[in-house]
Design an enzyme around this catalytic site. Structure first.
Site, PDB file in Angstrom:
ATOM      1  N   GLU A 153      62.993  -7.827  56.924  1.00  0.00           N
ATOM      2  CA  GLU A 153      61.873  -8.294  56.105  1.00  0.00           C
ATOM      3  C   GLU A 153      61.653  -7.355  54.930  1.00  0.00           C
ATOM      4  OE1 GLU A 153      57.250  -9.512  57.066  1.00  0.00           O
ATOM      5  OE2 GLU A 153      58.041  -7.650  57.890  1.00  0.00           O
TER       6      GLU A 153
ATOM      7  N   HIS B 196      60.026  -4.920  52.392  1.00  0.00           N
ATOM      8  CA  HIS B 196      59.001  -3.877  52.523  1.00  0.00           C
ATOM      9  C   HIS B 196      58.775  -3.214  51.169  1.00  0.00           C
ATOM     10  CE1 HIS B 196      59.167  -4.388  56.860  1.00  0.00           C
ATOM     11  NE2 HIS B 196      58.174  -3.536  56.983  1.00  0.00           N
TER      12      HIS B 196
ATOM     13  N   ASP C  77      61.251  -2.418  60.050  1.00  0.00           N
ATOM     14  CA  ASP C  77      60.671  -2.832  61.331  1.00  0.00           C
ATOM     15  C   ASP C  77      61.656  -2.725  62.489  1.00  0.00           C
ATOM     16  OD1 ASP C  77      58.259  -3.338  60.145  1.00  0.00           O
ATOM     17  OD2 ASP C  77      58.426  -5.514  60.198  1.00  0.00           O
TER      18      ASP C  77
ATOM     19  N   HIS D  61      57.243  -5.507  64.485  1.00  0.00           N
ATOM     20  CA  HIS D  61      56.917  -6.582  63.544  1.00  0.00           C
ATOM     21  C   HIS D  61      55.699  -7.347  64.057  1.00  0.00           C
ATOM     22  CE1 HIS D  61      57.680  -9.602  60.503  1.00  0.00           C
ATOM     23  NE2 HIS D  61      57.951 -10.542  61.393  1.00  0.00           N
TER      24      HIS D  61
ATOM     25  N   GLU E 230      54.274 -10.111  63.447  1.00  0.00           N
ATOM     26  CA  GLU E 230      54.370 -11.535  63.700  1.00  0.00           C
ATOM     27  C   GLU E 230      55.099 -11.886  64.998  1.00  0.00           C
ATOM     28  OE1 GLU E 230      54.675 -10.033  60.851  1.00  0.00           O
ATOM     29  OE2 GLU E 230      53.903 -11.219  59.180  1.00  0.00           O
TER      30      GLU E 230
ATOM     31  N   HIS F 267      51.115  -3.261  55.466  1.00  0.00           N
ATOM     32  CA  HIS F 267      52.544  -3.559  55.355  1.00  0.00           C
ATOM     33  C   HIS F 267      53.155  -2.840  54.150  1.00  0.00           C
ATOM     34  CE1 HIS F 267      56.204  -5.936  55.727  1.00  0.00           C
ATOM     35  NE2 HIS F 267      56.163  -6.101  54.420  1.00  0.00           N
TER      36      HIS F 267
ATOM     37  N   GLU G   1      53.459   3.053  57.072  1.00  0.00           N
ATOM     38  CA  GLU G   1      54.892   2.794  57.219  1.00  0.00           C
ATOM     39  C   GLU G   1      55.716   3.652  56.268  1.00  0.00           C
ATOM     40  OE1 GLU G   1      55.785  -1.523  59.052  1.00  0.00           O
ATOM     41  OE2 GLU G   1      55.354  -1.528  56.902  1.00  0.00           O
TER      42      GLU G   1
END
Length: 268
Positions: A35, A37, A46, A121, A123, A176, A181
């Site tokens: 994904e 970032h 992730d 992650h 989701e 995010h 992170e």
């Protein structure tokens, strides 16, 4: 406990894995995503973070680390930027559940009894839990026990939160590719961080609900949902130490066995 040649299951020979199972070693299954970032972090963020978390405690607790699940459920715009960014490769929920269920089922079939799913992650939550339930239903006679860490940590301490967010905490959905992170990646894998490209960004609207089709003002241009420029290696180190300690405690509490601290001290 003597340090093993490697804790990464895919780097081991099959006799080494058999020996690990026979001595009662556990196994971690990291689950993440491919994904976007932001401009500055890799697509594998992730995947890297839960794998590093598993490796951080694998030796002392006698766990192997299985090959991670590198694809996750679809990126949602208000917590991951959404599906519109090049490089984001997602799975349908049923595909993700089937994949995780099959991997867990194989680990149980081979004889692992102490298993932990380590998800990063956002989701993926609920889907990895359902997959773990289904895997156990396929092995009703097994004594396997699965820890499902849908969130990689509980609430962080007040001191750590103040260090991370001196201007106030916006909420984890904003985080995010932002301060935490980025800080963790600066601490763990700095060679993968293009920090000179980090930006502070946000969607024009960030409501508490989702809308389909996704409104354009839900998605920031960069894919970073907040203030990545406030990240630092020091923030990452402080946060990582706390996350590792929480994860270690959870594994010891729920999956005590030959790799528990008591057993480690005994072997030494």
């Amino acid at each position: 406990m003597a340090q093993r040649r490697t804790r990464i299951l895919s780097e081991m020979t099959w006799p080494e894995v058999r020996e690990a199972i026979e001595r009662g070693a556990g196994v971690f299954l990291p689950v993440g995503s491919t994904e976007q970032h932001g401009y500055h972090l890799p697509l594998a963020t992730d995947v890297i973070l839960p794998t590093e978390l598993a490796l951080a405690v694998a030796d002392e607790l006698d766990f192997l680390v299985a090959p991670p699940v590198a694809y996750g459920y679809r990126s949602r715009p208000l917590s991951g930027g959404g599906q519109g960014f090049v490089g984001t490769i997602s799975l349908q929920a049923r595909t993700l559940m089937s994949l995780v269920e099959d991997v867990l089922s194989e680990l149980i079939r081979q004889g692992f009894e102490r298993i932990a799913v380590v998800n990063w992650h956002f989701e993926n939550q609920n889907f990895v839990y359902e997959a773990a339930c289904l895997a156990l239903e396929r092995h009703r006679g097994s004594s396997a026990r699965i820890l499902v860490a849908e969130h990689p940590f509980a609430e962080l301490s007040e001191a750590t939160m103040k260090t991370l967010f001196p201007e106030g905490f916006p909420g984890w959905d904003y985080e995010h590719a932002s301060i935490m992170e980025t800080s963790l990646m600066l601490h763990l894998r700095p060679e993968l961080v293009l920090f000179d490209r980090a930006v502070d960004d946000a969607s024009k609207r960030h409501p508490w609900y989702d809308v389909l089709p996704v409104p354009e003002d839900f998605v920031p241009a960069s894919g970073t949902l907040w203030k990545a420029t406030q990240a630092s290696e020091e923030k990452g180190r402080i946060t990582w130490e706390e996350i590792v300690a929480q994860f270690r405690e959870a594994v010891v509490t729920e999956l005590a066995g030959t790799g528990s601290p008591e057993a480690v001290r005994h072997e030494r």
